[in-house]
Motif scaffolding. Structure first.
Motif, PDB file in Angstrom:
ATOM      1  N   SER A  79      44.214  -3.612  23.754  1.00  0.00           N
ATOM      2  CA  SER A  79      45.243  -2.532  24.220  1.00  0.00           C
ATOM      3  C   SER A  79      44.611  -1.053  24.196  1.00  0.00           C
ATOM      4  O   SER A  79      43.536  -0.882  23.465  1.00  0.00           O
ATOM      5  N   PRO A  80      44.955  -0.568  24.897  1.00  0.00           N
ATOM      6  CA  PRO A  80      44.430   0.984  25.153  1.00  0.00           C
ATOM      7  C   PRO A  80      44.314   1.761  23.709  1.00  0.00           C
ATOM      8  O   PRO A  80      43.614   2.407  23.418  1.00  0.00           O
ATOM      9  N   VAL A  81      45.253   1.481  22.857  1.00  0.00           N
ATOM     10  CA  VAL A  81      45.342   2.147  21.616  1.00  0.00           C
ATOM     11  C   VAL A  81      44.260   1.675  20.657  1.00  0.00           C
ATOM     12  O   VAL A  81      43.637   2.373  19.957  1.00  0.00           O
ATOM     13  N   ILE A  82      43.922   0.336  20.817  1.00  0.00           N
ATOM     14  CA  ILE A  82      42.776  -0.184  19.866  1.00  0.00           C
ATOM     15  C   ILE A  82      41.622   0.325  20.607  1.00  0.00           C
ATOM     16  O   ILE A  82      40.498   0.789  19.791  1.00  0.00           O
ATOM     17  N   GLN A  83      41.427   0.488  21.643  1.00  0.00           N
ATOM     18  CA  GLN A  83      40.225   0.707  22.367  1.00  0.00           C
ATOM     19  C   GLN A  83      39.675   1.995  22.196  1.00  0.00           C
ATOM     20  O   GLN A  83      38.792   2.294  22.135  1.00  0.00           O
ATOM     21  N   VAL A 115      41.571  14.974  17.662  1.00  0.00           N
ATOM     22  CA  VAL A 115      42.791  14.021  18.060  1.00  0.00           C
ATOM     23  C   VAL A 115      43.281  13.677  16.775  1.00  0.00           C
ATOM     24  O   VAL A 115      42.489  12.990  15.581  1.00  0.00           O
ATOM     25  N   ILE A 116      44.603  13.331  16.913  1.00  0.00           N
ATOM     26  CA  ILE A 116      45.332  12.856  15.656  1.00  0.00           C
ATOM     27  C   ILE A 116      46.137  11.682  15.721  1.00  0.00           C
ATOM     28  O   ILE A 116      46.212  11.089  14.679  1.00  0.00           O
ATOM     29  N   ALA A 117      46.227  11.027  16.857  1.00  0.00           N
ATOM     30  CA  ALA A 117      46.693  10.070  17.072  1.00  0.00           C
ATOM     31  C   ALA A 117      46.466   9.469  18.607  1.00  0.00           C
ATOM     32  O   ALA A 117      46.132  10.251  19.561  1.00  0.00           O
ATOM     33  N   ILE A 118      46.603   8.176  18.772  1.00  0.00           N
ATOM     34  CA  ILE A 118      46.688   7.350  20.159  1.00  0.00           C
ATOM     35  C   ILE A 118      47.838   6.860  20.482  1.00  0.00           C
ATOM     36  O   ILE A 118      48.492   6.109  19.733  1.00  0.00           O
ATOM     37  N   GLY A 123      50.448   1.661  30.253  1.00  0.00           N
ATOM     38  CA  GLY A 123      49.095   0.809  30.284  1.00  0.00           C
ATOM     39  C   GLY A 123      47.988   1.679  30.049  1.00  0.00           C
ATOM     40  O   GLY A 123      46.780   1.187  29.807  1.00  0.00           O
ATOM     41  N   TYR A 124      48.011   3.113  29.849  1.00  0.00           N
ATOM     42  CA  TYR A 124      47.124   4.025  29.659  1.00  0.00           C
ATOM     43  C   TYR A 124      47.125   4.585  28.251  1.00  0.00           C
ATOM     44  O   TYR A 124      48.207   4.984  27.677  1.00  0.00           O
ATOM     45  N   ALA A 125      45.972   4.900  27.917  1.00  0.00           N
ATOM     46  CA  ALA A 125      45.874   5.599  26.516  1.00  0.00           C
ATOM     47  C   ALA A 125      46.167   7.051  26.693  1.00  0.00           C
ATOM     48  O   ALA A 125      45.763   7.647  27.667  1.00  0.00           O
ATOM     49  N   VAL A 126      46.933   7.634  25.610  1.00  0.00           N
ATOM     50  CA  VAL A 126      47.462   8.950  25.700  1.00  0.00           C
ATOM     51  C   VAL A 126      46.784   9.495  24.361  1.00  0.00           C
ATOM     52  O   VAL A 126      47.161   9.037  23.132  1.00  0.00           O
ATOM     53  N   ILE A 127      46.118  10.553  24.504  1.00  0.00           N
ATOM     54  CA  ILE A 127      45.361  11.017  23.259  1.00  0.00           C
ATOM     55  C   ILE A 127      46.380  12.304  22.842  1.00  0.00           C
ATOM     56  O   ILE A 127      46.473  13.439  23.509  1.00  0.00           O
ATOM     57  N   GLU A 128      46.813  12.181  21.521  1.00  0.00           N
ATOM     58  CA  GLU A 128      47.448  13.120  21.028  1.00  0.00           C
ATOM     59  C   GLU A 128      46.627  14.067  20.034  1.00  0.00           C
ATOM     60  O   GLU A 128      45.955  13.704  19.053  1.00  0.00           O
ATOM     61  N   LEU A 129      46.826  15.282  20.039  1.00  0.00           N
ATOM     62  CA  LEU A 129      45.744  16.511  19.497  1.00  0.00           C
ATOM     63  C   LEU A 129      46.591  17.416  18.567  1.00  0.00           C
ATOM     64  O   LEU A 129      47.867  17.416  18.614  1.00  0.00           O
ATOM     65  N   VAL A 130      45.824  17.828  17.756  1.00  0.00           N
ATOM     66  CA  VAL A 130      46.136  18.762  17.023  1.00  0.00           C
ATOM     67  C   VAL A 130      47.004  19.893  17.302  1.00  0.00           C
ATOM     68  O   VAL A 130      48.019  20.463  16.644  1.00  0.00           O
ATOM     69  N   ASN A 131      46.563  20.424  18.385  1.00  0.00           N
ATOM     70  CA  ASN A 131      47.404  21.554  19.004  1.00  0.00           C
ATOM     71  C   ASN A 131      48.675  21.223  19.747  1.00  0.00           C
ATOM     72  O   ASN A 131      49.266  21.985  20.410  1.00  0.00           O
ATOM     73  N   GLY A 132      48.971  19.965  19.633  1.00  0.00           N
ATOM     74  CA  GLY A 132      50.440  19.627  20.049  1.00  0.00           C
ATOM     75  C   GLY A 132      50.121  19.020  21.450  1.00  0.00           C
ATOM     76  O   GLY A 132      51.169  18.258  21.941  1.00  0.00           O
ATOM     77  N   GLN A 133      49.177  19.026  22.225  1.00  0.00           N
ATOM     78  CA  GLN A 133      48.922  18.398  23.673  1.00  0.00           C
ATOM     79  C   GLN A 133      48.749  17.180  23.402  1.00  0.00           C
ATOM     80  O   GLN A 133      48.277  16.387  22.455  1.00  0.00           O
TER      81      GLN A 133
END
Length: 150
Positions: A79-83, A115-118, A123-133
């Motif tokens: 899965s993209p999250v693991i990747q 990066v704080i979370a994925i 089906g695509y990985a979304v990068i969650e950032l400290v700045n809220g983006q």
């Protein structure tokens, strides 16, 4: 004179499309037909029979290996999250986007954020950032170790 039943004529036999792949069942059927129809006064040579049985055994092992490899390949889809989980805690650089148009701001401005979370979206990985983006992985320009001043 004896008459032959027309149902035995080849022209009256149902036609099936032969398969390009012969499996172990077809091989075993051919081998059994060969044994059943051999000349009793001149039977099949033992070494030839053993050779054919070894071929059958080899075919069966290859088919089992093919099945195992197919299962392994199916289980390897990650899965993209693991990747992309290795990015958590790293700092990424990306172009600043206009919030309304979602296009790169001109002149191009590079933003850095940790990066704080994925997560995953469609089906695509979304990068969650400290700045809220939240950005997609294809927007990343560079991956860095986190800055020491944070």
């Amino acid at each position: 004179m004896t008459r032959i039943d027309p149902s035995y004529y080849l022209s009256n036999q149902p036609r099936s499309t032969p398969s390009a792949d012969l499996g172990k069942d077809e091989f075993l059927k051919i081998l059994m037909a060969q044994i059943q129809n051999q000349d009793p006064l001149n039977p099949m040579d033992d070494t030839e029979f053993i050779s054919q049985m070894a071929t059958f055994s080899s075919l069966e092992q290859m088919m089992n290996m093919n099945t195992s490899i197919s299962k392994l390949v199916q289980n390897q889809t990650v899965s993209p999250v693991i990747q992309y989980s290795h990015l958590i805690g790293k700092e990424v650089s990306f172009y600043k986007l206009d919030e309304e148009t979602n296009k790169i701001v001109q002149p191009k401005e590079i933003v850095n954020s940790e990066v704080i979370a994925i997560s995953e979206r469609e089906g695509y990985a979304v990068i969650e950032l400290v700045n809220g983006q939240k950005i997609y992985t294809d927007e990343i320009l560079r991956i860095n170790k986190p800055s020491a001043d944070q």
